[in-house]
Design a protein around this motif. Structure first.
Motif, PDB file in Angstrom:
ATOM      1  N   ARG A  29      48.125  66.598  30.001  1.00 41.08           N
ATOM      2  CA  ARG A  29      48.418  66.404  31.420  1.00 41.08           C
ATOM      3  C   ARG A  29      48.759  67.718  32.122  1.00 41.08           C
ATOM      4  N   LEU A  30      49.028  68.750  31.331  1.00 45.23           N
ATOM      5  CA  LEU A  30      49.381  70.048  31.909  1.00 45.23           C
ATOM      6  C   LEU A  30      48.257  71.073  31.793  1.00 45.23           C
ATOM      7  N   GLN A  31      47.141  70.667  31.168  1.00 43.24           N
ATOM      8  CA  GLN A  31      46.004  71.569  31.066  1.00 43.24           C
ATOM      9  C   GLN A  31      45.531  71.936  32.469  1.00 43.24           C
ATOM     10  N   GLY A  32      45.367  73.214  32.726  1.00 40.84           N
ATOM     11  CA  GLY A  32      44.947  73.668  34.039  1.00 40.84           C
ATOM     12  C   GLY A  32      46.104  73.964  34.970  1.00 40.84           C
ATOM     13  N   ARG A  33      47.277  73.425  34.650  1.00 45.29           N
ATOM     14  CA  ARG A  33      48.458  73.679  35.470  1.00 45.29           C
ATOM     15  C   ARG A  33      49.321  74.783  34.875  1.00 45.29           C
ATOM     16  N   ILE A  34      49.246  74.928  33.562  1.00 46.21           N
ATOM     17  CA  ILE A  34      50.051  75.931  32.871  1.00 46.21           C
ATOM     18  C   ILE A  34      49.132  76.831  32.062  1.00 46.21           C
ATOM     19  N   ASN A  35      49.279  78.121  32.230  1.00 41.11           N
ATOM     20  CA  ASN A  35      48.483  79.102  31.496  1.00 41.11           C
ATOM     21  C   ASN A  35      49.168  79.404  30.161  1.00 41.11           C
ATOM     22  N   PRO A  36      48.456  79.259  29.036  1.00 38.78           N
ATOM     23  CA  PRO A  36      49.067  79.558  27.740  1.00 38.78           C
ATOM     24  C   PRO A  36      49.696  80.947  27.668  1.00 38.78           C
ATOM     25  N   SER A  37      49.093  81.916  28.337  1.00 35.61           N
ATOM     26  CA  SER A  37      49.643  83.272  28.321  1.00 35.61           C
ATOM     27  C   SER A  37      51.024  83.322  28.967  1.00 35.61           C
ATOM     28  N   THR A  49      58.205  79.555  21.043  1.00 38.82           N
ATOM     29  CA  THR A  49      57.092  79.195  21.924  1.00 38.82           C
ATOM     30  C   THR A  49      57.002  77.684  22.090  1.00 38.82           C
ATOM     31  N   SER A  50      57.195  76.953  21.001  1.00 41.86           N
ATOM     32  CA  SER A  50      57.143  75.490  21.086  1.00 41.86           C
ATOM     33  C   SER A  50      58.269  74.952  21.956  1.00 41.86           C
ATOM     34  N   GLN A  51      59.442  75.593  21.882  1.00 41.18           N
ATOM     35  CA  GLN A  51      60.555  75.163  22.721  1.00 41.18           C
ATOM     36  C   GLN A  51      60.244  75.378  24.200  1.00 41.18           C
ATOM     37  N   LYS A  52      59.581  76.484  24.518  1.00 34.57           N
ATOM     38  CA  LYS A  52      59.186  76.735  25.904  1.00 34.57           C
ATOM     39  C   LYS A  52      58.178  75.689  26.372  1.00 34.57           C
ATOM     40  N   MET A  53      57.267  75.298  25.485  1.00 37.82           N
ATOM     41  CA  MET A  53      56.294  74.272  25.836  1.00 37.82           C
ATOM     42  C   MET A  53      56.987  72.955  26.165  1.00 37.82           C
ATOM     43  N   LEU A  54      57.987  72.595  25.364  1.00 38.92           N
ATOM     44  CA  LEU A  54      58.713  71.354  25.607  1.00 38.92           C
ATOM     45  C   LEU A  54      59.508  71.428  26.911  1.00 38.92           C
ATOM     46  N   GLU A  55      60.117  72.580  27.174  1.00 32.89           N
ATOM     47  CA  GLU A  55      60.859  72.757  28.428  1.00 32.89           C
ATOM     48  C   GLU A  55      59.932  72.589  29.630  1.00 32.89           C
ATOM     49  N   LEU A  56      58.761  73.203  29.562  1.00 35.04           N
ATOM     50  CA  LEU A  56      57.811  73.118  30.667  1.00 35.04           C
ATOM     51  C   LEU A  56      57.293  71.695  30.839  1.00 35.04           C
ATOM     52  N   ARG A  57      57.071  71.012  29.725  1.00 30.01           N
ATOM     53  CA  ARG A  57      56.595  69.633  29.806  1.00 30.01           C
ATOM     54  C   ARG A  57      57.627  68.747  30.489  1.00 30.01           C
ATOM     55  N   ARG A  58      58.897  68.913  30.106  1.00 28.41           N
ATOM     56  CA  ARG A  58      59.949  68.099  30.711  1.00 28.41           C
ATOM     57  C   ARG A  58      60.151  68.461  32.180  1.00 28.41           C
ATOM     58  N   HIS A  59      59.981  69.746  32.498  1.00 28.59           N
ATOM     59  CA  HIS A  59      60.142  70.180  33.887  1.00 28.59           C
ATOM     60  C   HIS A  59      59.051  69.589  34.776  1.00 28.59           C
ATOM     61  N   HIS A  60      57.811  69.626  34.299  1.00 25.69           N
ATOM     62  CA  HIS A  60      56.689  69.185  35.124  1.00 25.69           C
ATOM     63  C   HIS A  60      56.494  67.672  35.112  1.00 25.69           C
ATOM     64  N   LEU A  61      56.825  67.030  33.996  1.00 23.51           N
ATOM     65  CA  LEU A  61      56.533  65.604  33.868  1.00 23.51           C
ATOM     66  C   LEU A  61      57.768  64.720  33.941  1.00 23.51           C
ATOM     67  N   GLY A  62      58.952  65.310  33.859  1.00 23.28           N
ATOM     68  CA  GLY A  62      60.179  64.531  33.980  1.00 23.28           C
ATOM     69  C   GLY A  62      60.288  63.453  32.928  1.00 23.28           C
ATOM     70  N   THR A  63      60.589  62.227  33.353  1.00 24.76           N
ATOM     71  CA  THR A  63      60.794  61.126  32.407  1.00 24.76           C
ATOM     72  C   THR A  63      59.522  60.775  31.656  1.00 24.76           C
ATOM     73  N   GLN A  64      58.356  61.141  32.200  1.00 27.47           N
ATOM     74  CA  GLN A  64      57.103  60.863  31.496  1.00 27.47           C
ATOM     75  C   GLN A  64      57.013  61.632  30.184  1.00 27.47           C
TER      76      GLN A  64
END
Length: 211
Positions: A45-53, A86-101
């Motif tokens: 759901r975050l593909q295209g919204r978040i750059n892996p770099s 890096t995985s922790q940052k991914m989880l933080e970004l996921r929770r930030h962008h998707l919230g309860t989802q």
């Protein structure tokens, strides 16, 4: 205490003494491998919204802040520590962008006493099939992706993780077993079993092995 290759060990020592160039070389050496991990495990759901770099850059900033603490008590190899951050940052970004989802425990694996985003069946299928450019190839790819996802979804979660670590993140069997907390023989048998199931499906794709 973990062991590092001699060159990495020297760079770590120098980085711990405040050598910014050594730290930069150390981080840069792992960038491509971490990039593969982020592409594989980033929430679809975050593909295209978040750059892996960008994810990796944030993880590197965190690593710079926490390096002294890591060096005082390195419980895991340096690359695995970077991968964990890096995985922790991914989880933080996921929770930030998707919230309860984003609160789906089934999509997080407990590794090294922390959460790791799961390699989804959709991401694995996409990586396995690669890119097809013509309309016919795209149609074949779409059909095969669905069939691969069905096969991947029918696997045990641990089997999918072994496949992701060995085939895409390029861990060897011993590293995979250590990371997942299973025996080397168990990791090997899971990998062979998963590959066989996937190859049986991929052989049915017209022209797949010739692309």
């Amino acid at each position: 205490m973990t062991t590092e290759p001699s060159e990495s060990s020297d760079l770590l020592r120098r980085a711990g003494q405040g050598d910014a160039q050594a730290l930069g070389e150390l981080l840069e050496a792992h960038r491509k491998r971490l990039h593969r991990m982020v592409r594989l495990r980033l929430d679809p759901r975050l593909q295209g919204r978040i750059n892996p770099s960008d994810v990796i850059q944030e993880a590197y900033l965190e690593a710079t802040k926490r390096l002294a603490g890591y060096l005082r008590n390195p419980k895991m190899p340096f690359f695995l520590w970077l991968r964990f951050l890096t995985s922790q940052k991914m989880l933080e970004l996921r929770r930030h962008h998707l919230g309860t989802q984003a609160r789906d425990a089934a999509r997080e694996l407990s590794i090294y006493q922390g959460a790791m985003p799961e390699a989804s069946s959709a991401s694995l299928a996409a990586q396995l099939l690669g890119k097809r450019t013509t309309p016919l190839q795209a149609a074949i790819r779409a059909e095969m992706k669905l069939r691969l996802q069905e096969a991947l979804n029918s696997m045990e979660l641990m089997d999918r993780e072994v496949l992701a670590l060995r085939h895409f993140e390029q861990f060897n069997n011993a590293e995979t077993a250590q990371l997942l907390g299973i025996s080397e023989s168990g990791a090997s048998s899971r990998y062979v079993r998963a590959l066989k199931r996937l190859k049986d499906i991929l052989r049915q794709a017209p022209g797949y092995w010739e692309r």
